[in-house]
Design a protein around this motif. Sequence first.
Motif, short mmCIF file in Angstrom:
data_model
loop_
_atom_site.label_atom_id
_atom_site.label_comp_id
_atom_site.label_asym_id
_atom_site.label_seq_id
_atom_site.Cartn_x
_atom_site.Cartn_y
_atom_site.Cartn_z
N GLU A 154 25.05 -19.46 4.01
CA GLU A 154 26.06 -18.54 3.47
C GLU A 154 25.39 -17.43 2.66
OE1 GLU A 154 29.66 -18.78 0.25
OE2 GLU A 154 29.53 -20.41 1.70
N ASP A 155 24.39 -17.79 1.89
CA ASP A 155 23.66 -16.80 1.12
C ASP A 155 22.97 -15.79 2.05
OD1 ASP A 155 22.68 -15.74 -1.37
OD2 ASP A 155 20.72 -16.61 -0.87
N ALA A 156 22.36 -16.29 3.12
CA ALA A 156 21.69 -15.42 4.09
C ALA A 156 22.68 -14.56 4.86
CB ALA A 156 20.85 -16.25 5.05
N ALA A 157 23.92 -15.03 4.97
CA ALA A 157 24.97 -14.29 5.69
C ALA A 157 25.79 -13.42 4.74
CB ALA A 157 25.88 -15.26 6.43
N ALA A 158 25.19 -13.06 3.61
CA ALA A 158 25.84 -12.19 2.63
C ALA A 158 27.20 -12.74 2.17
CB ALA A 158 25.98 -10.77 3.17
N GLY A 159 27.26 -14.06 2.01
CA GLY A 159 28.48 -14.67 1.51
C GLY A 159 29.55 -14.96 2.54
N ASP A 160 29.23 -14.76 3.80
CA ASP A 160 30.22 -14.98 4.87
C ASP A 160 30.21 -16.46 5.27
OD1 ASP A 160 31.74 -15.11 7.22
OD2 ASP A 160 31.01 -13.16 7.94
N ARG A 161 31.10 -17.22 4.68
CA ARG A 161 31.15 -18.67 4.92
C ARG A 161 31.49 -19.00 6.36
NH1 ARG A 161 33.99 -21.74 0.34
NH2 ARG A 161 32.05 -21.04 -0.59
#
Length: 126
Positions: free
Chosen positions: A74-81
Amino acid sequence: MSVVVAPLASLAEAFREPDHAYLSPRRVGAALGLQIQSLAERARVSRNTPAARPQNESLQQYLREVLRVLAAAEDAAAGDRTRAIFWFMNEPLQEFDYLTPDALVRAGKSQVVVDYIESMAGGATG
Protein backbone atom coordinates in the motif's frame (compact mmCIF):
# COMPACT_ATOMS: atom_id res chain seq x y z
CA MET A 1 -0.68 16.19 20.79
CA SER A 2 -1.22 14.41 17.47
CA VAL A 3 -0.12 10.85 16.88
CA VAL A 4 1.29 9.81 13.53
CA VAL A 5 -0.09 6.41 12.56
CA ALA A 6 2.14 4.23 10.41
CA PRO A 7 0.57 2.51 7.38
CA LEU A 8 0.63 -0.85 9.18
CA ALA A 9 -1.19 0.61 12.18
CA SER A 10 -3.97 2.09 10.06
CA LEU A 11 -4.23 -1.10 8.03
CA ALA A 12 -4.30 -3.21 11.18
CA GLU A 13 -6.94 -0.95 12.70
CA ALA A 14 -9.08 -1.30 9.58
CA PHE A 15 -8.96 -5.09 9.94
CA ARG A 16 -9.26 -5.29 13.74
CA GLU A 17 -12.10 -7.31 15.24
CA PRO A 18 -14.42 -4.68 16.77
CA ASP A 19 -13.96 -4.35 20.54
CA HIS A 20 -11.11 -6.90 20.58
CA ALA A 21 -7.32 -6.80 20.41
CA TYR A 22 -6.95 -9.16 17.46
CA LEU A 23 -7.38 -9.09 13.70
CA SER A 24 -10.68 -10.09 12.16
CA PRO A 25 -10.37 -13.12 9.89
CA ARG A 26 -13.74 -12.18 8.39
CA ARG A 27 -12.60 -8.64 7.51
CA VAL A 28 -9.24 -9.74 6.10
CA GLY A 29 -10.88 -12.53 4.11
CA ALA A 30 -13.49 -10.16 2.69
CA ALA A 31 -10.82 -7.64 1.66
CA LEU A 32 -8.84 -10.37 -0.11
CA GLY A 33 -11.97 -11.78 -1.74
CA LEU A 34 -11.58 -15.10 0.07
CA GLN A 35 -14.10 -17.42 1.66
CA ILE A 36 -13.35 -18.00 5.32
CA GLN A 37 -12.44 -21.65 4.62
CA SER A 38 -9.85 -20.53 2.07
CA LEU A 39 -8.38 -18.11 4.59
CA ALA A 40 -8.18 -20.94 7.15
CA GLU A 41 -6.42 -23.15 4.61
CA ARG A 42 -3.87 -20.42 3.89
CA ALA A 43 -3.25 -20.00 7.63
CA ARG A 44 -2.97 -23.79 8.04
CA VAL A 45 -5.70 -23.98 10.67
CA SER A 46 -8.97 -25.90 10.83
CA ARG A 47 -11.72 -24.49 8.63
CA ASN A 48 -13.72 -23.80 11.80
CA THR A 49 -10.97 -21.84 13.55
CA PRO A 50 -11.63 -18.39 12.03
CA ALA A 51 -15.23 -18.41 13.28
CA ALA A 52 -14.84 -20.44 16.48
CA ARG A 53 -11.43 -19.18 17.65
CA PRO A 54 -10.50 -16.03 15.69
CA GLN A 55 -7.85 -15.16 18.27
CA ASN A 56 -5.95 -18.45 17.55
CA GLU A 57 -2.22 -17.62 17.53
CA SER A 58 -1.42 -19.44 14.26
CA LEU A 59 -4.28 -17.69 12.50
CA GLN A 60 -3.35 -14.31 13.95
CA GLN A 61 0.31 -14.76 12.96
CA TYR A 62 -0.71 -15.46 9.38
CA LEU A 63 -3.03 -12.42 9.35
CA ARG A 64 -0.23 -10.21 10.73
CA GLU A 65 2.13 -11.39 7.98
CA VAL A 66 -0.50 -10.67 5.31
CA LEU A 67 -1.03 -7.17 6.71
CA ARG A 68 2.72 -6.54 6.93
CA VAL A 69 3.09 -7.24 3.21
CA LEU A 70 -0.08 -5.32 2.36
CA ALA A 71 1.15 -2.32 4.34
CA ALA A 72 4.39 -2.27 2.34
CA ALA A 73 2.48 -2.73 -0.91
CA GLU A 74 0.00 0.00 0.00
CA ASP A 75 2.86 2.35 0.80
CA ALA A 76 4.50 1.57 -2.56
CA ALA A 77 1.14 2.12 -4.29
CA ALA A 78 0.89 5.65 -2.87
CA GLY A 79 -1.76 4.62 -0.38
CA ASP A 80 -3.99 2.80 -2.86
CA ARG A 81 -5.23 -0.13 -0.77
CA THR A 82 -7.34 -1.64 -3.57
CA ARG A 83 -4.35 -1.70 -5.90
CA ALA A 84 -2.13 -3.19 -3.17
CA ILE A 85 -4.63 -5.98 -2.47
CA PHE A 86 -5.02 -6.75 -6.18
CA TRP A 87 -1.22 -6.92 -6.55
CA PHE A 88 -0.90 -9.16 -3.47
CA MET A 89 -3.45 -11.67 -4.73
CA ASN A 90 -2.70 -11.66 -8.47
CA GLU A 91 0.74 -10.44 -9.53
CA PRO A 92 3.08 -13.26 -10.60
CA LEU A 93 6.59 -12.18 -9.62
CA GLN A 94 9.20 -13.19 -12.15
CA GLU A 95 11.96 -13.03 -9.55
CA PHE A 96 10.17 -15.72 -7.52
CA ASP A 97 9.30 -18.27 -10.22
CA TYR A 98 6.10 -16.35 -10.99
CA LEU A 99 4.59 -16.98 -7.57
CA THR A 100 2.21 -14.33 -6.30
CA PRO A 101 2.91 -12.39 -3.09
CA ASP A 102 -0.02 -14.32 -1.59
CA ALA A 103 1.68 -17.65 -2.40
CA LEU A 104 4.99 -16.41 -0.99
CA VAL A 105 3.35 -15.36 2.29
CA ARG A 106 1.64 -18.75 2.51
CA ALA A 107 5.10 -20.30 2.10
CA GLY A 108 6.40 -18.26 5.05
CA LYS A 109 8.35 -15.80 2.92
CA SER A 110 6.68 -12.51 3.86
CA GLN A 111 10.00 -10.82 4.65
CA VAL A 112 11.25 -11.66 1.14
CA VAL A 113 8.17 -9.95 -0.30
CA VAL A 114 8.62 -6.88 1.91
CA ASP A 115 12.29 -6.68 0.86
CA TYR A 116 11.25 -7.00 -2.79
CA ILE A 117 8.68 -4.20 -2.45
CA GLU A 118 11.24 -1.96 -0.76
CA SER A 119 13.85 -2.66 -3.43
CA MET A 120 11.36 -1.90 -6.21
CA ALA A 121 10.24 1.28 -4.47
CA GLY A 122 13.92 2.22 -4.17
CA GLY A 123 14.33 2.07 -7.93
CA ALA A 124 15.46 -1.50 -8.57
CA THR A 125 14.25 -3.01 -11.80
CA GLY A 126 12.68 -6.47 -12.04
